[in-house]
Design an enzyme around this catalytic site. Structure first.
Site, mmCIF file in Angstrom:
data_model
loop_
_atom_site.group_PDB
_atom_site.id
_atom_site.type_symbol
_atom_site.label_atom_id
_atom_site.label_comp_id
_atom_site.label_asym_id
_atom_site.label_seq_id
_atom_site.Cartn_x
_atom_site.Cartn_y
_atom_site.Cartn_z
ATOM 1 N N TYR A 188 0.928 2.011 -7.474
ATOM 2 C CA TYR A 188 -0.049 1.454 -6.293
ATOM 3 C C TYR A 188 -1.303 1.470 -6.745
ATOM 4 C CZ TYR A 188 -2.665 1.835 -2.104
ATOM 5 O OH TYR A 188 -3.898 1.820 -1.365
ATOM 6 N N LYS A 241 -4.406 -1.309 -7.499
ATOM 7 C CA LYS A 241 -5.928 -1.146 -6.615
ATOM 8 C C LYS A 241 -6.906 -1.255 -7.616
ATOM 9 C CE LYS A 241 -6.488 -1.599 -2.795
ATOM 10 N NZ LYS A 241 -6.520 -2.908 -2.054
ATOM 11 N N THR A 251 -9.108 1.861 -2.129
ATOM 12 C CA THR A 251 -8.724 3.363 -1.883
ATOM 13 C C THR A 251 -9.357 4.187 -3.028
ATOM 14 O OG1 THR A 251 -6.511 4.487 -1.828
ATOM 15 C CG2 THR A 251 -6.577 2.770 -3.437
ATOM 16 N N ASP A 252 -9.395 5.524 -2.408
ATOM 17 C CA ASP A 252 -9.725 6.523 -3.328
ATOM 18 C C ASP A 252 -8.635 7.067 -4.415
ATOM 19 O OD1 ASP A 252 -7.904 7.852 -1.497
ATOM 20 O OD2 ASP A 252 -9.164 9.576 -0.990
ATOM 21 N N GLU A 253 -7.522 6.599 -4.159
ATOM 22 C CA GLU A 253 -6.354 6.583 -5.191
ATOM 23 C C GLU A 253 -6.546 6.429 -6.467
ATOM 24 O OE1 GLU A 253 -2.334 6.787 -4.101
ATOM 25 O OE2 GLU A 253 -3.023 6.723 -1.765
ATOM 26 N N SER A 312 0.826 -1.250 -0.141
ATOM 27 C CA SER A 312 0.006 -0.068 0.190
ATOM 28 C C SER A 312 0.850 1.265 -0.004
ATOM 29 C CB SER A 312 -0.911 0.134 1.386
ATOM 30 O OG SER A 312 -0.150 0.152 2.313
#
Length: 349
Positions: free
Chosen positions: A157, A161, A130-132, A83
């Site tokens: 990353y 995801k 994740t919001d990423e 992460s």
């Protein structure tokens, strides 16, 4: 309910395990115990008859399948992941292996178990993301990530995801596996591994070191207290609609500079220096490649459909976090010798 939590010795995963056991659920913690894992995070539940631990790497499909068949979970909360964005820049391969192929192995094991049991309606596979994956937002405070925001990952990353999110949706659509997805904003709180921004600032401040801030410190994040996040995940598991995704935010947007200045002010009160302020140690360093400008979660869906809202403001949460690090030096000192901790990562691009 019998839960299988992947990554349960990590920062967020251990918070989920602690809360789930305290709520009376049986919990099997499946964790590979990589560099960021720490079984000490689970000391409060380690002796509970409701808790079991299995050291399994999710990249090992056979071991994952065997664990599912052994324990027969009724629900899966999948948090195991590489992460750290900076580490993904330096070494992206392990992020693809763990976050993409690891998720594939878990989905296959869950599908095999679910189908073998006759497709029970109550089974759930909940994927924590994740919001990423949504990319970067403009500074306009009216613009936020919703569950319908198009994916636009910018780092190895976040790309890994995003890929795992797509796999989970595909297994739901193609095989009918009862899946749930959540995308969260930046977490913080007790047991946060000491390579992430907030623990780096706290521990560097206490050690008299520079407090590094990427670029000019204007990057904005929405900060979510980890115990609130764990509560939200268990709420989604119990109340969420199958096939639905839920964005989980803290409703606490701050620039990185504002966040660091708040931490310095808290430390000035709780562990004052002989002279000056911890803010005097702030140093601006070269930004990392592909650093997204702003993340912000619109939490309307989880609030309106499931009745969940964060309970901790960022000011209150940072106070609790600083207190925890001041009171638990043995925990973080034991981790400071681990690979990469205390080094500047993400500079190989």
């Amino acid at each position: 309910m019998k839960l299988l939590v992947t990554g349960g010795a990590g920062f967020i995963g251990s918070a989920v395990v602690r809360q789930a056991v305290q709520a009376g659920h049986e919990v099997v913690n499946l964790d590979a115990l990589t560099y960021a894992a720490c079984l000490d995070n689970l000391a409060s539940v380690a002796d509970s008859p409701l808790y079991q631990f299995e050291q399994v790497d999710i990249r090992d499909g056979a071991a994952v399948a065997a664990c599912f068949q052994k324990h027969q979970p009724e629900a899966v909360l999948h948090l195991a992941a590489e992460s750290h964005v900076d580490r993904s820049i330096d070494g992206p391969a392990v992020f693809m292996e763990t976050n993409v192929m690891g998720t594939f192995h878990l989905l296959q094991a869950a599908r095999t178990l679910w189908e073998g049991q006759g497709r029970p309606e109550g089974f759930r596979f909940q994927h924590i993301s994740t919001d990423e994956v949504y990319g970067s937002l403009p500074s306009d405070p009216e613009v936020m990530f919703t569950e319908d925001t198009a994916y636009d990952p910018r780092s190895p990353y976040s790309a890994s995801k995003a890929a795992s999110d797509h796999l989970v949706r595909a297994w739901g659509e193609t095989y009918g596996l009862p899946v749930l997805l959540t995308n969260c904003s930046n977490n913080y709180g007790p047991y946060h591994f000491p390579e992430k921004l907030i623990p780096v600032i706290i521990l560097n401040a206490l050690a008299g070191k520079e407090l590094p801030i990427y670029g000019d410190g204007s990057n904005i994040r929405d900060w979510l207290y980890v115990e609130d996040h764990a509560d939200a995940l268990l709420t989604v598991l119990q109340k969420g609609t199958v096939g639905r995704s839920y964005n989980i935010g803290g409703e606490n947007e701050r620039t990185n500079l504002q966040l660091v200045e708040t931490l310095c002010a808290i430390l000035d009160r709780k562990r004052p220096l002989n002279s000056g302020s911890y803010a005097d140690q702030i140093t601006f360093v070269t930004d990392r490649p592909g650093h997204d400008a702003r993340y912000a979660i619109d939490p309307t869906r989880i609030r309106d459909e499931l009745g969940w809202r964060p309970s901790v403001t960022v000011e209150e949460g940072l106070e609790r976090t600083v207190d925890w690090y001041l009171d638990n030096s043995a925990w973080w000192q034991a981790l400071q010798g681990r690979d990469g901790v205390g080094e500047r990562l993400g500079v190989k691009a």
